[in-house]
Every structure is written in structure tokens, then in C-alpha cells.
Design a protein around this motif. Structure first.
Motif, short mmCIF file in Angstrom:
data_model
loop_
_atom_site.label_atom_id
_atom_site.label_comp_id
_atom_site.label_asym_id
_atom_site.label_seq_id
_atom_site.Cartn_x
_atom_site.Cartn_y
_atom_site.Cartn_z
N VAL A 1 1.00 -1.39 -0.15
CA VAL A 1 -0.13 -0.09 0.04
C VAL A 1 0.83 1.38 -0.08
O VAL A 1 0.61 2.39 -0.54
CB VAL A 1 -0.53 -0.07 1.51
CG1 VAL A 1 -1.57 1.07 1.26
CG2 VAL A 1 -2.00 -0.99 1.08
N MET A 2 1.81 1.03 0.74
CA MET A 2 3.42 1.74 0.78
C MET A 2 3.77 2.39 -0.62
O MET A 2 3.46 3.88 -1.38
CB MET A 2 4.09 2.60 1.44
CG MET A 2 3.21 1.45 3.44
SD MET A 2 5.05 1.22 4.48
CE MET A 2 4.59 0.76 5.56
N LEU A 3 3.99 1.66 -0.66
CA LEU A 3 4.49 1.97 -2.48
C LEU A 3 3.68 2.54 -4.05
O LEU A 3 3.99 3.06 -4.66
CB LEU A 3 5.37 0.48 -3.13
CG LEU A 3 5.91 0.05 -1.84
CD1 LEU A 3 7.10 -1.33 -2.47
CD2 LEU A 3 7.54 0.92 -1.77
N ASP A 4 2.10 1.63 -3.53
CA ASP A 4 1.31 2.17 -4.21
C ASP A 4 0.87 3.70 -3.61
O ASP A 4 1.16 4.64 -5.08
CB ASP A 4 0.15 1.41 -3.96
CG ASP A 4 0.15 0.37 -4.79
OD1 ASP A 4 1.06 -0.49 -5.01
OD2 ASP A 4 -0.55 -0.84 -4.17
N ALA A 5 0.94 4.25 -3.14
CA ALA A 5 0.76 5.30 -2.67
C ALA A 5 2.07 6.59 -3.20
O ALA A 5 2.05 7.30 -3.55
CB ALA A 5 0.82 6.09 -1.09
N VAL A 6 3.38 6.09 -3.05
CA VAL A 6 4.25 6.14 -3.33
C VAL A 6 4.27 6.94 -5.33
O VAL A 6 4.82 7.99 -5.60
CB VAL A 6 5.88 5.66 -3.46
CG1 VAL A 6 6.58 6.16 -3.67
CG2 VAL A 6 5.80 5.63 -1.35
N THR A 7 3.61 5.46 -5.84
CA THR A 7 4.23 6.21 -7.05
C THR A 7 2.51 6.42 -7.40
O THR A 7 2.83 7.24 -9.04
CB THR A 7 4.04 4.79 -7.91
OG1 THR A 7 2.94 3.56 -7.44
CG2 THR A 7 5.09 3.97 -7.72
N SER A 8 1.81 6.53 -7.11
CA SER A 8 0.45 6.47 -7.84
C SER A 8 -0.57 8.24 -7.03
O SER A 8 -1.87 8.05 -7.30
CB SER A 8 -0.89 5.98 -7.97
OG SER A 8 -0.89 5.19 -7.20
N ALA A 9 -0.05 8.28 -6.16
CA ALA A 9 -0.91 9.05 -5.37
C ALA A 9 -1.10 10.04 -5.75
O ALA A 9 -0.94 11.58 -6.67
CB ALA A 9 0.16 9.69 -3.43
N ALA A 10 -2.48 11.01 -5.60
CA ALA A 10 -2.54 12.52 -6.24
C ALA A 10 -1.99 13.40 -5.85
O ALA A 10 -1.52 14.87 -6.42
CB ALA A 10 -3.93 13.18 -5.49
N THR A 11 -1.31 13.02 -4.16
CA THR A 11 -0.59 14.81 -3.89
C THR A 11 0.70 14.45 -3.33
O THR A 11 0.87 13.24 -3.10
CB THR A 11 -1.28 15.54 -2.95
OG1 THR A 11 -1.78 14.72 -1.92
CG2 THR A 11 -2.82 15.87 -3.42
N PRO A 12 2.07 15.50 -3.16
CA PRO A 12 3.29 15.32 -2.37
C PRO A 12 3.08 14.59 -1.78
O PRO A 12 3.86 14.20 -1.37
CB PRO A 12 3.75 16.86 -3.34
CG PRO A 12 3.29 17.34 -4.56
CD PRO A 12 1.73 16.91 -4.15
N SER A 13 2.06 15.51 -0.32
CA SER A 13 1.87 15.01 0.63
C SER A 13 1.83 13.63 0.99
O SER A 13 2.15 12.81 1.79
CB SER A 13 0.98 15.95 1.18
OG SER A 13 0.98 17.45 1.43
N ILE A 14 1.48 13.53 0.27
CA ILE A 14 0.37 11.56 0.75
C ILE A 14 2.20 10.94 0.43
O ILE A 14 2.03 10.20 0.96
CB ILE A 14 -0.99 11.19 -0.41
CG1 ILE A 14 -1.85 11.90 0.35
CG2 ILE A 14 -0.79 9.80 -0.29
CD1 ILE A 14 -2.76 11.42 -0.77
#
Length: 1172
Positions: free
Chosen positions: A199-212
Motif C-alpha cells: 500500500v505504501m509503495l502504491d501511494a508513492v507511485t500513484s498518489a494524487a498529492t506530494p503530501s501523501i
């Protein structure tokens, strides 16, 4: 007492929690899907969270796991039915969980609870509907979480992983002893952690904002820091490195903020060093080196072999084969990540540099296959000035520890140098700049490491020369707006104005190579590389090698070698200092080596400059511009000692002032300024004057050998203009050579015009000389202007009568002696005035006619006549130039004829004081000058009028007989035709008034507000008709217009001596038609007539005229003398006969009627009035 206090405070805090936790428990046990209940739950959860935060700030020691379990009881039921509540309630619950984990359970959280929370957070953040919490009756559904909820989830997850892995009893990844098998709880914890890492890595590559992305990266960092089992981390390594590489590589790299990239690089460094660090895999490295069997695991590092099959899904076997395969994949990932070295942000470059240094240091043996690309990237990112601390390890430290890194540095530098020419052929300027910057940093690093290689030195010189040649070939020529007509007066005037003034501050040269604005940064990088490439000795050797290529090459290669040699030598002199010479015992040989190389360079530059001035071949202007810079640099180094070199270089440098290339002209101006300042002159003019003999000799030698080029004449013109009158006395030989060239090449109009441009400049400057007059003679001003006779009053009249009586008595006595036959002795000396006073016979006759006698003029015969002092060289030179103009005023080139006439007008006033020398010249040039009035080119005719006017002002009455002859031979007719053509051009009617000799003249006209043209014919007996203006001319404009209409009907025409019969020539033009006067006073005929009027004014003002000629001239200009621009002509006419001028103007209605004066004493004058 402290324990009692803590218990009481704990009990008090528990009482504060009950009012919020009890209602929250009731609502959690009986869930309903209502908005009111959700709002109440949200309020209670936020209240509990606030109470915990307040207690943390007050005294966090009383908080423990029991209080956390008390609060978690209702929260657990809320989590079970979380799909029934809004996202805001879920966000508040996640925030409360983070507080409970950090300040309640801390490191004592139970394994089961941590597993449940890990699953909950993975489902909340990842939204996987296939999983559900233990005991849940409803499957979870995917919900879109807002940014704030996701951020709080990752923060809670980081706190949970930290707390779980910090527990020595409940660590989720701690392994059992070697003899024990992993429990079921442990088997469930590792997959849950792995799911969260995904989940962390998915958020790193596909998150909508830099804060996430930042919070997800922080979670990854915490996971790889907290988990101590290397086999578990090895399981997470491929996916983690792949996701981080995806973010750090295009196209995501271009859309990612630099703070995210910096954080990602830091996490990648942590992941690789924690999994593949030399310390972590030292056992595998020993097995790889020795080829031995794996050593038995020790302590808690690895698991027992018997349990490998049971834990195959959760752990990776750490073997040499795994290490080899992993490092190969890591190399591929790093090759993509290291492309960030071209990123523009300094923060990203610094983070990437730390990644390379960290991997070279901590993974030196495990990532040995990646060493070359890591060293190359570290060299590209190496920057000593931006180092934050000297305690940090840098590439120099590692090269000192590991010799193989030093070899990698040398190999990378060699590859960069050999590929430099190919990089210079790129169309991207940033690629060129990066290649140059890499070599610069590599050479500095090699110098710091004391890497000495002759192969590198030789390769560097060849690569620099080839690279500069490639840049020159690929560079587009700059579009420079020319500053004037090449070789024209505009260039000469502009250059003179720029360099004739005092030199206050010398301007820098404009770039010769890479002068485009887009190449500015590239040019700076090349200069920085040349300035810092090796030591001064190495630079001098490279420059000497370039000089060897310079002699044997041509074209672009020659320019590249020339420029590179010059820049290298400039750098060697910039680096040397007196302190270095004092401390370095080998500096003496180094200075000699530098001086020998520069002397060779200067000699080549002098030959380039000389070849330009001696030939007409079009050489590359960049080669000549570099030669000018070398000359200026030599002058700046030698200063006053450079003055002897001016004999060879000053004239060639000056020739570039007339170059057709604007850049060369500017370079020449800057070079002359530098030469003047370096040699101790205040201005360029002073420099040229002080060295005028050198320059004049150079020009004279070329003229004598007929080696005449456009540069020679332009330089000579420029030199004369810069120096002014001071150089004229030294130009006898040059002018003589110009005369010889004119005799030999008189059939070439363009060449003759260029030579006369020099002579014209000589005349222009010569007339300004204060040594122009005869030597040992006082300054005199020739003034032939006629002035109005002044009344001497009664005493003057009596004196005149007495002189006349004496003269009569003397004549009577002479007559009586003749009658008596008395013999008179012959005169002992010549009659008339003394010749030493340079007076003409015409002056004597004029004085006799005016009743003046020369008295006291006779001198004793014993007194010897003094010889005339010799003329000054400047005067003699101007006399020769004026005499030469007669042969070329008939040239077929109109511009040459015009320039020669301007020359006559310029030089005549300067030569006028010596009448004995000047008047014969006037007699010589008179026929050709007067004939130019009939020139077909209008501007030549106008120049002829001005030249004749100047001759009238300078020669005076000497031209009286000549004008009288020309007047009757056609000059008068030329004036009449010129006037008539101007009248037609302005829309008027050519004359019809009869003059005293019956010649046609301009008819009378009314004042300016009325354009009245009229003419009257003579009567049968030859009497002239005179128009008497009416008194209405003094009335207002409206009355004058009415009278003009009556004049048109012939009602107010009064003619004396003839019948008042209107003639056809009488007409009134109140407004001229647009077609007839399209150009008006700007027409060529009008301009010629204005020049002719000026000539008539000059003739009347300075030349004695017969009465008939005066009347004719007055009749010609009577219509225009009232105009402001011709006020001088009217003044000249009135000085001769003011009454005639008034009468002529009165006849044409240009003078108002005035009553006759009434003096006292019974005297009366008749009134002038129109006849009835």
C-alpha cells in the motif's frame, strides 16, 4: 508519595474519560445508520482525542496500556461497523488510534492487536474488498478517502510499525530461536506487514498529492528501519526498489516535485544499505570469495534450515546466488535512477550525490558491479563549495581508501575527454555544458588526488581543439546590424567620435567565438575549463602544442588552435603571482616557458595583422579579431615597454577601422583604447599623433609602391580626423604620393574619389590649424564685404572739399609747367604704394575715384625691400590641393565633382590672407568652377554656387572683371532660367516686368497674404510702366482682399505714361493648384534658385559691380529679398544702394507707402500719390 500522586492523577483522568467513553460505548454497541448518531460519535471521539492530547502535554507518564484498552473498547466496535459511518468519523478514529499507540500502548502493544490494526490500515488505505477483519460480519468496501484521511492513516501506520517492532516481546518480525518454529501469529504478521508495504509503495507511485507521497515514503523508511530481519527485508526489496525507481525515472520524474525526489533518494539509500550493506551480507561475501559452504546461522540472524520449507512464502533464502541476482537487478535500477544527475535542482543533485557516496561506502563490496556508474555519477555531482560539512565522507576520501575507485575516476575522465568532440556536435546547449562541466570537475578531482597521466594530458589538448572546431562549425553566424555604409563617412565619423575622446574606461571585447546569446553559458563553461585545466606548466605545454597545430592548419582548425592557445596563455599569466614565484623554485623555468610561447603567439598575430593591411584577400575575420586581442594583451602586460612595438602594429590595427565587418571595427576601437591606456597615453588621438611618423611612413611606403588598398585611404582619413591639424605638416610625402597616384590612376573614378576623400579631410583639418598663416606674420582676417558709407558731417565735407581744391591747384601747376616747357626729372622709384603691402592697382583706382590720395607712402630708396617670409607647410599643402582640383572637376562621377567643389569652398577662406599666393589659384580654378553652374546634377550646381560664394568672400574685387565678362556671356541668362524654373516648380508665373535693359524680370507681387503676379508692357516710346500701389495695401486683410478683386477687374490700375488698359499678364493667384506646386520649395529647381540667390548676395556683398549689373541683380532678387531666409542678400544690396532696393520693393508692392517728411525751415517735399 509520587506513586500515590500518580494514582490519584490517573484516577482523575479516568473520571474525565468516562463521560465521553460511556456514551460512545452505547452508540457503538447499538449502531444505526443515522446522521445524528454519526455527528454525536464524531463529537465524542474528538472529545476523547482532545482529553488524551491535553494529558500528554500535562503529564504523559500516567498514560498506559490499560487506559488505552479502556478507550479502545468502544473504538473497536466502531471499527467493526466503520462502513456505516462517514469518512470524518473514520479520520477521527484513526487520529485517536495514533495517540493511543504513541502514548498508551507504546512498545507494549499486543501482537494480536497490532496484526488487526495492520490489516485495518491496509484495508483503509488500500481499499481491498476481498479482505475483512476477524469477526466482521460485513465485507469491507472500497471507499475513496480524502487526502487528510490518507495522511493520518500513514502517520498512524508509521507509529504502529515503530511500536510493534520496538517491543522485545511482541515484535512482529523477530524470529524465534533457531530451534523453535515460527508461531501462527508470526506467520500472520509478516503478510500483513507486506500488504502495508505494498500500500505504501502504491501511494508513492500513484498518489494524487506530494503530501501523501511524503508520508508514504516516511512509512517505507520506518518499515525498513524498524524491521530487523534481513530475510524479511529481502522479501520487500524487489518491489520497493522497483517502485522507487519508477518514481525516480521518466516520465514520473518530470511530474514529481523535487522535495519528493529528495525524500525518495534518501529512502532508496536506506533500503539498499539496510539490505545489501557489506555488514548485512558479509557472510555471503565471504562465501562468494572463498567458495565455501554456507556457515551455520548465528543468534537471531537467520532461521533454522528445518523450517525453511514452512516459511518459504514469507522469507527469502540469503545465498550468494541471490546476492548476485539482486545486485544485477539493482544495477539496472540504478542506471535509471542516476539519470537524475542532470536535474536542474541543486537539492536533488545533492541527494543523489549522497546516495552514490553512501552506496560506494557501505555497499562497496556487495555492489561492486555498480561501482563504475556510481563513481561517474559522484564525479559529475562533486562540488567542494557546496559541501555542508567536512565531517561527511566524500569521493576524495573514498578514493584515498579504495585504490580501485581512483582507477575508476581516471577511466571516467578519459572517457569524458574522448567523447567531448562528439558532445559538442549536439544541438542541445545543455548537453554541451554538462560535458564541459564534467571534465572540469574530473580534472579538479584528478589534481586533488595527484593523478598524473601523460595520456590524459595529450588527449585533453586534442579533444579541446577538436571540440572548439566542432562548435565553430555548428555555430550559426550572428546577425549584426551594420552601423553605417561600409567605408562611408558615417563609419569614419562614428569611429572618430568614439576614440577621439579621452579614454576613461576601456571596454571589454565582444566574444569572437560563440557570440550568440544562447551560447553564453557554454562559452563560460569553456573558459572555466581552460582556466582550471591542470597547472600553469601544463597549460603552457598545451598552448605550445596548439601553436604547432596553428602553423600547419587553416580554416576553422586554425582558428580553434589560435583561440585555444591564446586562452591557455592568458590563464597561465592569471594564475601566476609574485608569492608563487617566491616559493616555487621551478617557477623561473616556468615563466621562461610561458614567455617563449607567448612571444611565438605574438609574432604570429603581428603577421596576421600585417597580411591584412598588405593584401585584399578576404581572410576570416575571427582570426584577425583574435590577433587584435593578442596585441592588446601584450600591450597590457608590457605597458610602456610596448611602445617600440607600435612601429609594427599601430598602422595595421588602425586599418581595421575601415573594415567591412562591424565586429572587426569594434575590436579595432577597443584595441586602440587598450594600446593608449597601456602605453600611457590619455587618448587614442594622442597615441596616433605621438606615433604619426610611424603611421605616415607606413602609408607613404605603400603609396610609393602603389600598394594602395581601400584600407589605406580609410586609415589615412581616419588618422587625419583623429589627430586634427597637428598631423598636416608631416604629410608632405603622403600628399605627394597621392598626387602621383592620381596622375597614374586618373581614369578610375572610384579610386580617384577615395584619394580625394583623404585630401578633403586634409583640407578640413588644415583650415583649423593655428599655424596656417605665413610665418612671422600677424594674424589677419580678409574682409571684402561692402559697407554702407558713413556720413562724416560738415567737417568731413570741408576736408573733402579742401583736398579736392589742392588736387585742382596741383594739376593747374603741372599744366603751367608743361606749357612753359620746364623739364622734370624722372622718378627715382616706382609710382604708387609700396608693394610690400600687397595692394592691387584696382584698390588704388577705387581710392582715386573716391577722392582719396595716398600720402606719406613713399619710402627712401636706400631702404632695402624686405623678402617675403616663406609659407607654412600646411599652407603650401592646401595650396597644392586647391590647384589640383581643376583637373578633376570635369570627372564623370557627380559625387566627386560635388566633393571637390565643397573642398574649394572650405579651403578658400583659409588661403585668402596671402593674396599673392591665393589670387593666382583663383584665376586657375575659375573656369572649371564657373562652368559647374551648368552641371546636369542639381546637387553639383548647388555646390558650385556655394564654392563661387566662398571665392567671392575670399577674393573680393579680384573677381569683378570675371563676373562682368561671364554676366554678358550667359551668366545672367542662367540666373533668369533658374528663377523661372523655380517659379514654375512653386506654382507661380515666370516674370514679365521689364528691367532697365529690356530684359525679362519678375513681375510685381502683392504682400505675402496675396499672391499677385502682374506685368506691364513698355509703351511705344520706351518709357517704363510703374505700378503705384494703392493705400488700401495698408488696410486690414479683408479690405485688401476686396481691393484685389477690384484689381482683377482692372478698376484700380494706374499706369504712368500709358493708358490704363489691362494686360493679359496681370493675374491674381490667391491659391496655387496642388498639381503645379507638388514639391514647392523642396523641388530641385527651388533649391538651385535658393543657392543662386545666395550666390548673388555673395557677389553683391564682396565684389565691385557696375551699375547695370547691380540693377540686373536687384531685378532678379527683388521678389525674394523680403523673405527671412534671404535677409543677408537684402542687407548686401542695401549696403550698395539702399534707395534702389526700396524702390524695387515698392514697385512690387513689398514696401508700404509713407508720407513725405516735413522738415522745418520752410522746406517741403512733394507727396507720392497714385495718379488719377
Amino acid at each position: 508519595m509520587a506513586a500515590v500522586g500518580s494514582s490519584s492523577e490517573r484516577a482523575e483522568f479516568l473520571q474525565q474519560l468516562k463521560p465521553a467513553c460511556v456514551p460512545l460505548s452505547k452508540l457503538a454497541l447499538r449502531p444505526t445508520d443515522t446522521a445524528a448518531e454519526a455527528n454525536e460519535i464524531l463529537s465524542l471521539v474528538e472529545s476523547v482525542d482532545g482529553l488524551w492530547a491535553a494529558q500528554v502535554s500535562k503529564n504523559a507518564q500516567i498514560l498506559d496500556g490499560k487506559l488505552a484498552d479502556y478507550v479502545f473498547f468502544p473504538v473497536a466496535y466502531l471499527l467493526r461497523n466503520r462502513h456505516l459511518y462517514p469518512v470524518r468519523v473514520l479520520e477521527a478514529i484513526i487520529r485517536l488510534l495514533k495517540t493511543l499507540i504513541q502514548h498508551g500502548w507504546k512498545a507494549k502493544i499486543s501482537r494480536q492487536l497490532s496484526q488487526q490494526l495492520l490489516v485495518f490500515l491496509s484495508l483503509t488505505l488500500g481499499g481491498d474488498a476481498s479482505q475483512q477483519l476477524a469477526g466482521e460480519s460485513q465485507p469491507t468496501r472500497r471507499r475513496e478517502m480524502p487526502e487528510e484521511t490518507v495522511i493520518e492513516g500513514f502517520r498512524t501506520l508509521a507509529a504502529l510499525i515503530t511500536a510493534a517492532e520496538s517491543s522485545p516481546v511482541a515484535s512482529s518480525s523477530s524470529l524465534p530461536p533457531p530451534s523453535a518454529a515460527p508461531s501462527a501469529e508470526q506467520d500472520q504478521t509478516i503478510p500483513a506487514l507486506g500488504q502495508n508495504v505494498t500500500v505504501m509503495l502504491d501511494a508513492v507511485t500513484s498518489a494524487a498529492t506530494p503530501s501523501i507521497q511524503l508520508e508514504a515514503l516516511a512509512c517505507v523508511q520506518v518499515a525498513f528501519t524498524a524491521v530487523r530481519d534481513n530475510s524479511v527485508l529481502a522479501q520487500f526489496l524487489p518491489g520497493t526498489v522497483s517502485s522507487l525507481t519508477k518514481l525516480l525515472s521518466p516520465p514520473l520524474q518530470n511530474r514529481t516535485q523535487k522535495r519528493v525526489l529528495v525524500k525518495c533518494l534518501a529512502v532508496l539509500k536506506l533500503v539498499l544499505t539496510n539490505v545489501l550493506g557489506d555488514i548485512k551480507v558479509r557472510g555471503l561475501l565471504r562465501q562468494t570469495v572463498k567458495g565455501a559452504a554456507p556457515e551455520p546461522p548465528q543468534d537471531a540472524d537467520v532461521a533454522a534450515k528445518a523450517n525453511d520449507t514452512e516459511d518459504v512464502n514469507f522469507r527469502v533464502d540469503l545465498t550468494p546466488a541471490w546476492l548476485k541476482a539482486t545486485t544485477a537487478q539493482v544495477k539496472i535500477a540504478l542506471s535509471s535512477v542516476l539519470k537524475l544527475r542532470t536535474h536542474e535542482a541543486n537539492d536533488v543533485q545533492s541527494a543523489l550525490s549522497r546516495l552514490c557516496i553512501g552506496l560506494l561506502d557501505e555497499c562497496h563490496s556487495s555492489l561492486v558491479d555498480c561501482q563504475s556508474i556510481l563513481v561517474e555519477s559522484a564525479m559529475m555531482l562533486d562540488d567542494e563549495e557546496s559541501s555542508s560539512s567536512r565531517l561527511e565522507t566524500n569521493l576524495r576520501d573514498l578514493a584515498g581508501v579504495y585504490p580501485e575507485i581512483a582507477e575508476c575516476i581516471k577511466l571516467a575522465l578519459y572517457n569524458w575527454i574522448t567523447s567531448l568532440p562528439r558532445s559538442m556536435q549536439s544541438n542541445d546547449e545543455r548537453v554541451k555544458q554538462l560535458a564541459i562541466r564534467n571534465i572540469l570537475r574530473g580534472t579538479k578531482l584528478a589534481a586533488d588526488l595527484q593523478v598524473d597521466s601523460s595520456t590524459l594530458d595529450d588527449t585533453l589538448g586534442d579533444a579541446l581543439r577538436d571540440s572548439i572546431a566542432a562548435l565553430i562549425r555548428n555555430s550559426k553566424p550572428s546577425k549584426v546590424v551594420d552601423d553605417g555604409d561600409v567605408g562611408g563617412e558615417s563609419i569614419i565619423s562614428g569611429s572618430s567620435a568614439m576614440i577621439g575622446s579621452r579614454v576613461e574606461q576601456v571596454q571589454a571585447y565582444s566574444p569572437v567565438l560563440f557570440d550568440l546569446e544562447s551560447q553564453k553559458t557554454t562559452r563560460g563553461e569553456i573558459n572555466a575549463l581552460i582556466s582550471n585545466v591542470g597547472s600553469s606548466t601544463q597549460q603552457a605545454k598545451l598552448a605550445t602544442a596548439m601553436l604547432g597545430y596553428l602553423r600547419d592548419s587553416d580554416g576553422v582548425d586554425q582558428i580553434a588552435s589560435y583561440w585555444l592557445a591564446f586562452e591557455l596563455l592568458k590563464s597561465t599569466y592569471a594564475h601566476s603571482s609574485e608569492l608563487d614565484d617566491l616559493l616555487d623554485f621551478g617557477s623561473l623555468d616556468e615563466v621562461k616557458y610561458q614567455d617563449a610561447a607567448f612571444q611565438e603567439l605574438y609574432e604570429f598575430s603581428a603577421s596576421v595583422l600585417s597580411s591584412h593591411s598588405e593584401s585584399l584577400d578576404d581572410a576570416d575575420w575571427r582570426l584577425e579579431a583574435i590577433a587584435l586581442e593578442v596585441t592588446a594583451f601584450a600591450a597590457s602586460r608590457l605597458e610602456a615597454e610596448f611602445r617600440p612595438e607600435l612601429i609594427d602594429v599601430l598602422y595595421p590595427v588602425t586599418t581595421f577601422l575601415g573594415s567591412q565587418v562591424p565586429q572587426l571595427r569594434r575590436h579595432a576601437i577597443t584595441t586602440l583604447n587598450i594600446l593608449a591606456v597601456s602605453c600611457g597615453y590619455a587618448s587614442v588621438s594622442e597615441l596616433i599623433v605621438d606615433n604619426a611618423d610611424y603611421m605616415v611612413n607606413s602609408v607613404s611606403l605603400r603609396l610609393n609602391t602603389f600598394d594602395i588598398s581601400p584600407a589605406s585611404t580609410k586609415v589615412l582619413t581616419m588618422m587625419v580626423r583623429l589627430t586634427g591639424p597637428r598631423l598636416i605638416p608631416f604629410m608632405d610625402d603622403v600628399v605627394a604620393a597621392i598626387f602621383a597616384a592620381l596622375d597614374n590612376y586618373h581614369g578610375y573614378p572610384v579610386f580617384v574619389e577615395s584619394l580625394f576623400s583623404v585630401l578633403s579631410e586634409v583640407v578640413t583639418q588644415g583650415v583649423k590649424s593655428d599655424m596656417l598663416l605665413l610665418e612671422d606674420m600677424a594674424a589677419t582676417t580678409v574682409d571684402h564685404r561692402k559697407r554702407k558709407p558713413e556720413s562724416a558731417g560738415i567737417p568731413g565735407t570741408l576736408d573733402a572739399l579742401e583736398k579736392r581744391a589742392k588736387k585742382i591747384r596741383k594739376r593747374r601747376e603741372e599744366d603751367q609747367e608743361d606749357d612753359t616747357g620746364a623739364r622734370r626729372s624722372y622718378p627715382k622709384e616706382a609710382w604708387g604704394p609700396d608693394k610690400s603691402k600687397a595692394k592691387s592697382l584696382l584698390d588704388s583706382l577705387e581710392a582715386a575715384n573716391n577722392g582719396e590720395e595716398e600720402e606719406g607712402q613713399e619710402q627712401s630708396s636706400s631702404e632695402a625691400e624686405k623678402p617675403k617670409p616663406p609659407n607654412t607647410p600646411t599652407y603650401s599643402l592646401l595650396t597644392r590641393v586647391l590647384s589640383l582640383t581643376q583637373h578633376y572637376l570635369t570627372s564623370p562621377t557627380p559625387t566627386l565633382r560635388k566633393s571637390l567643389l565643397d573642398l574649394v569652398a572650405t579651403v578658400s577662406p583659409a588661403l585668402a590672407p596671402d593674396e599673392n599666393a591665393f589670387l593666382p589659384l583663383v584665376h586657375t580654378v575659375w573656369p572649371v568652377v564657373i562652368s559647374r553652374l551648368h552641371d546636369p546634377e542639381p546637387f553639383v550646381a548647388i555646390a558650385a554656387c556655394r564654392a563661387l560664394a566662398a571665392l567671392c568672400s575670399a577674393a573680393g574685387d579680384f573677381l569683378a572683371s570675371r563676373f562682368k565678362t561671364e554676366w554678358s556671356d550667359g551668366l545672367y541668362k542662367w540666373f533668369v532660367n533658374t528663377r523661372d524654373q523655380a517659379a514654375k516648380a512653386r506654382g507661380g508665373t515666370a516674370g514679365g516686368h521689364t528691367g532697365s535693359k529690356g530684359k525679362a524680370a519678375t513681375g510685381p507681387s502683392l504682400p505675402r497674404h496675396l499672391a499677385l503676379s502682374s506685368a506691364s508692357n513698355g509703351n511705344s516710346n520706351g518709357t517704363s510702366a510703374i505700378l503705384i500701389p494703392s493705400r488700401s495695401l495698408t488696410a486690414e486683410t479683408g479690405e485688401a482682399m476686396a481691393d484685389a478683386q477690384q484689381l482683377m477687374r482692372g478698376s484700380l490700375i494706374s499706369v504712368i505714361g500709358s493708358k490704363p488698359t489691362p494686360t493679359p499678364s496681370m493675374s491674381l493667384s490667391l491659391s496655387s493648384s496642388p498639381g503645379a506646386a507638388a514639391l514647392g520649395r523642396f523641388a530641385q529647381a527651388s533649391q538651385i534658385w535658393d543657392a543662386a540667390v545666395g550666390l548673388l548676395g555673395a557677389i553683391v556683398a564682396h565684389v565691385r559691380l557696375d551699375d547695370d549689373m547691380f540693377d540686373d541683380m536687384l531685378d532678379l532678387v527683388a521678389d525674394v529679398v523680403s523673405r527671412p531666409q534671404h535677409a543677408g542678400v537684402r542687407e548686401a544690396l542695401e549696403a550698395v544702394n539702399a534707395d534702389a532696393v526700396w524702390l524695387a520693393m515698392y514697385e512690387r508692392g513689398l514696401a508700404l507707402w509713407q508720407p513725405a517728411p516735413q522738415p522745418s525751415g520752410g522746406i517741403s517735399f512733394a507727396q507720392m500719390a497714385p495718379r488719377a
